[in-house]
Design a protein around this motif. Structure first.
Motif, PDB file in Angstrom:
ATOM      1  N   GLU A 253       0.824  -1.197   0.000  1.00 50.71           N
ATOM      2  CA  GLU A 253       0.000   0.000   0.000  1.00 50.71           C
ATOM      3  C   GLU A 253       0.862   1.253   0.000  1.00 50.71           C
ATOM      4  O   GLU A 253       1.939   1.280   0.590  1.00 50.71           O
ATOM      5  N   ARG A 254       0.369   2.271  -0.648  1.00 48.50           N
ATOM      6  CA  ARG A 254       1.018   3.585  -0.687  1.00 48.50           C
ATOM      7  C   ARG A 254       0.051   4.575  -0.047  1.00 48.50           C
ATOM      8  O   ARG A 254      -0.855   5.070  -0.673  1.00 48.50           O
ATOM      9  N   ARG A 255       0.238   4.807   1.251  1.00 49.85           N
ATOM     10  CA  ARG A 255      -0.697   5.622   2.013  1.00 49.85           C
ATOM     11  C   ARG A 255      -0.357   7.108   1.865  1.00 49.85           C
ATOM     12  O   ARG A 255       0.807   7.484   1.848  1.00 49.85           O
ATOM     13  N   ALA A 256      -1.390   7.913   1.750  1.00 48.19           N
ATOM     14  CA  ALA A 256      -1.213   9.356   1.602  1.00 48.19           C
ATOM     15  C   ALA A 256      -2.309  10.067   2.389  1.00 48.19           C
ATOM     16  O   ALA A 256      -3.399   9.524   2.598  1.00 48.19           O
ATOM     17  N   ASP A 257      -2.004  11.277   2.841  1.00 47.70           N
ATOM     18  CA  ASP A 257      -2.967  12.078   3.583  1.00 47.70           C
ATOM     19  C   ASP A 257      -3.746  12.967   2.620  1.00 47.70           C
ATOM     20  O   ASP A 257      -3.186  13.467   1.638  1.00 47.70           O
TER      21      ASP A 257
END
Length: 757
Positions: A253-257
């Protein structure tokens, strides 16, 4: 042809090259020994007869000296005994020599070429080329250990390029924004998913918890909202790191805000409003007296909302996409009290309890009947002041003592009357002071304190004498209160707010602010509750209209602030409303809240200011009297940085008040000071105001409850009952297995049919 291992070459001390080969190389029997060749490098080569020599004698080639900076020459081809001159019958000379002509100088950056093997030499011998990496003569780049990794790298590079091309403009695989999966979507689809799945969570009301105080905060009113285009733009760039792309193929996963829009002024206003219910000063251990019954007051820690930390916590909760029902913990700072319960208990036991045990008799020095000071008057006058060293100091307030005794002290004379100001039309005058005769309350308080812990009966003898007025005629005349300095009028329509405005106007009317003094509205009026005559009225709380005791006092604050503005007095502190209210002048208004938000101004002139308030139904006027020092002009800029209001649907649970909202903007108001006589400009002062957009709130009905699930066999509400099969007059029920396909015959039926055929 393989090289003879003995065919080696060495450099002799005299500059010649010697060969280690012993004798002549073997030749076929039918051919005589081939003569050696003698060549002069750079000239024609001629065969010379070679005399026979001893086998043990070394065959030597003499090399002529060469100049410096020579370049290595390729070896001269030697055709060997079977070359073109092999048939020559000339004998070999005893010293077969090759003469090398001098070589012209060349540049230093020369490259030595490897020797060219002669026919018949063994390439693996000392005179041959160096061993190849493979040991078998193959080029190094053709080895398996090189080709396999190279092929793998090329394959991975090709796959990497294909993956980038296939991904195109889509959001990278595995991208998750606040729990919303966007990987593989086009930017438009990602924006649509954010609008449907994340935006409602960000806009939902949040429950906040600060200490033991719980409240509600509206993100839209606080200027916080999801910026969908910016969020998509922040995550739609394809990562170039190969390992990142490889990991996404296996579920990484590539988590971003998410990106939020924010309005600092609106958020600060919301937090300030919340702080009014959170902030409290520390309470020292003390003594409280109800009538004549004392009790110990336990200490309470002070508490203040950490505004900066609260803003970060709230923003972090919105960015994380957390469940709106989960309370957001806001940080607070705690201040410990100074006085401990043990000190308060000591004062209660040793001073207060004996003081209230009996009355005190007051006798005048001139004789006459005594006056009795009851325990209730002592209780009303007792004060308890915390000290920095943790002790509790006991004293008697002379003013409270005089008020508690009332007319009882008049038996000893007549009270004094202070000078005062009286306004009539457009003029102001001084009403002179009158000195009194009797007992001075300050002297009486000093005499009473030492006897409070004495047993009954207790008495003091007070000296009679003149009692001067606290504010004399001379004091009033020296203040220079002689003309109207400024005035301002505002209007209102709400009757409840009008009641509160009348009460506060009556309290402030007649206030006198001496030169250098600072006036505080909260400090002057004290508590503003039902006990003081205030009633519930409309207030703005959390960006919404609601009801609170004392609502409408902000209108009095706005009216007084404008009187301060046009009098040219110093603005110490005023806070504009978070949202613009159209009945007030933009950029020239103020709000207050008891104990939290105050209006403060300073009389920075050398003359006094007398405050006059006039209340009539629907209007309030505040006038300042003194000496006019300035002529004031107000200049307002254009409204700039317009901000449109958010629209919020709120379930009407009985407490929802719809509001039309207002546009936010920035404005600058300039106060121009001019000389009142010449009109010359003296200086300017700017007041910058930032108004947040007030949200549009629509009250919507609560959703209808879900209908109860029907009982088994019963139709759902509004649906017809299922049809029943016709009666069968006692026919037995079918014994076919449940679930048999319609029309399917049993095995017995099939056998009977075959017999009939």
């Amino acid at each position: 042809m393989p090289q003879d291992p003995s065919d080696t070459v060495r450099l002799e001390p005299d500059g010649t090259i010697g060969s280690a080969r012993r004798g002549q190389p073997p030749v076929p029997d039918a051919s005589p020994s081939a003569p050696e060749e003698t060549q002069v490098i750079g000239g024609p080569v001629a065969a010379q007869p070679a005399p026979e020599r001893d086998e043990d004698q070394d065959a030597t080639r003499h090399i002529a000296p060469v100049v410096d900076e020579t370049s290595a020459l390729p070896p001269v081809r030697d055709d060997g005994p079977h070359g073109p001159d092999a048939t020559s019958s000339d004998p070999l000379p005893s010293d077969s020599t090759q003469h090398i002509a001098p070589v012209p100088p060349v540049a230093d950056d020369t490259t030595a070429l490897p020797p060219v093997p002669r026919d018949g030499d063994d390439p693996s011998g000392p005179g041959g080329p160096p061993d190849s990496p493979t040991g078998g003569g193959a080029a190094w780049w053709r080895r398996r250990a090189v080709l396999v990794p190279a092929a793998a790298v090329l394959a991975l590079a090709a796959a990497y390029g294909v993956d980038l091309l296939v991904a195109g403009d889509a959001v990278p695989r595995g991208t998750v924004v606040a729990g919303v999966e966007l990987g593989g979507l086009s930017p438009a689809s990602a924006a649509a998913r954010l609008e449907s799945d994340l935006a409602p969570r960000v806009a939902a009301d949040r429950t906040v918890q600060a200490g033991d105080v719980r409240g509600s905060l509206h993100p839209a009113s606080a200027g916080l909202a999801l910026d969908v285009p910016a969020t998509v733009d922040a995550v739609d760039d394809q990562p170039l790191a190969p390992w990142t792309r490889l990991g996404s193929l296996f579920g990484g996963e590539r988590r971003a805000d998410p990106v939020l829009t924010s309005d600092d002024a609106a958020l600060t206003a919301q937090l300030d409003q919340l702080a009014t219910t959170v902030d409290r000063p520390p309470v020292d251990a003390s003594i409280e007296i109800d009538g004549t019954t004392p009790r110990l007051v336990e200490p309470v820690d002070g508490r203040a909302l950490d505004r900066a930390g609260a803003a970060q916590a709230l923003t972090a909760a919105l960015v994380s996409g957390a469940d709106p029902a989960t309370p957001v913990a806001l940080p607070v700072t705690v201040t410990a009290p100074r006085v401990a319960p043990a000190e308060a208990q000591r004062v209660l036991d040793s001073v207060v309890t004996p003081a209230l045990a009996a009355p005190v008799s007051v006798v005048g020095s001139g004789g006459g009947d005594p006056a009795e000071l009851p325990a209730s008057a002592i209780a009303a006058a007792l004060t308890f002041t915390p000290a920095d060293d943790g002790t509790l100091t006991v004293a008697l307030d002379p003013t409270e003592l005089q008020a508690a005794m009332g007319d009882d002290l008049t038996v000893f004379g007549t009270p004094a009357q202070d000078a005062r100001f009286e306004v009539s039309g457009d003029t102001v005058s001084v009403v002179p002071s009158v000195d009194g005769q009797g007992i001075d309350p300050t002297d009486l308080a000093t005499q009473l304190l030492p006897v409070l812990d004495d047993p009954a009966p207790r008495s003091v003898t007070a000296a009679l004498g003149p009692v001067p007025a606290a504010f004399t005629t001379e004091d009033a005349q020296a203040l220079g209160v002689k003309e109207k300095v400024s005035d301002f009028t505002t209007r209102f329509t709400n009757s409840a707010s009008g009641t509160n405005i009348r009460v506060v106007a009556e309290e402030v009317d007649g206030a006198l602010v001496r030169p250098g003094e600072t006036f505080s509205l909260n400090g002057y009026t004290g508590p503003r509750g039902t006990a003081q005559g205030y009633v519930p009225a409309a207030v703005i709380s959390g960006g919404e209209l609601s009801q609170a005791v004392g609502g409408g006092i902000s209108q009095f604050a706005t009216t007084m602030f404008n009187a301060v503005f046009f009098a040219g007095l110093e603005d110490v502190h005023h806070k504009p409303h978070s949202f613009y209210i159209s009945r007030y002048p933009a950029g020239r208004e103020a709000t207050v809240y008891e104990g939290q938000i105050d209006l403060q101004w300073r009389n920075d002139t050398d003359t006094g200011i007398y405050v006059q308030t006039e209340w009539v139904p629907g209007a309030l006027t505040v006038s300042f009297w003194g000496t006019k020092h300035y002529e004031i002009e107000s200049v307002s800029s254009e409204r700039r940085n317009l901000r449109q209001p958010a629209v919020q649907d709120k379930v009407d649970d009985g407490n929802c008040t719809p509001q039309s909202g207002s546009t936010g903007f920035d404005i600058t108001v300039t106060r121009v000071f001019k000389d009142p006589v010449s009109g010359a400009e003296l200086r300017r002062e700017d007041f910058d105001t930032h108004y947040a957009a007030e949200a549009v709130i629509r009250c919507v009905p609560a959703p209808a409850p879900e209908p109860a699930a029907p009982a088994p066999g019963q139709p759902a509400p509004g649906q017809p009952a299922p049809e029943q099969p016709p009666a069968t007059s006692g026919a037995p029920a079918s014994s076919a297995p449940a679930g048999r396909r319609p029309g399917h015959r049993t095995g017995a039926d099939a056998r009977a049919a075959r017999r009939r055929r």
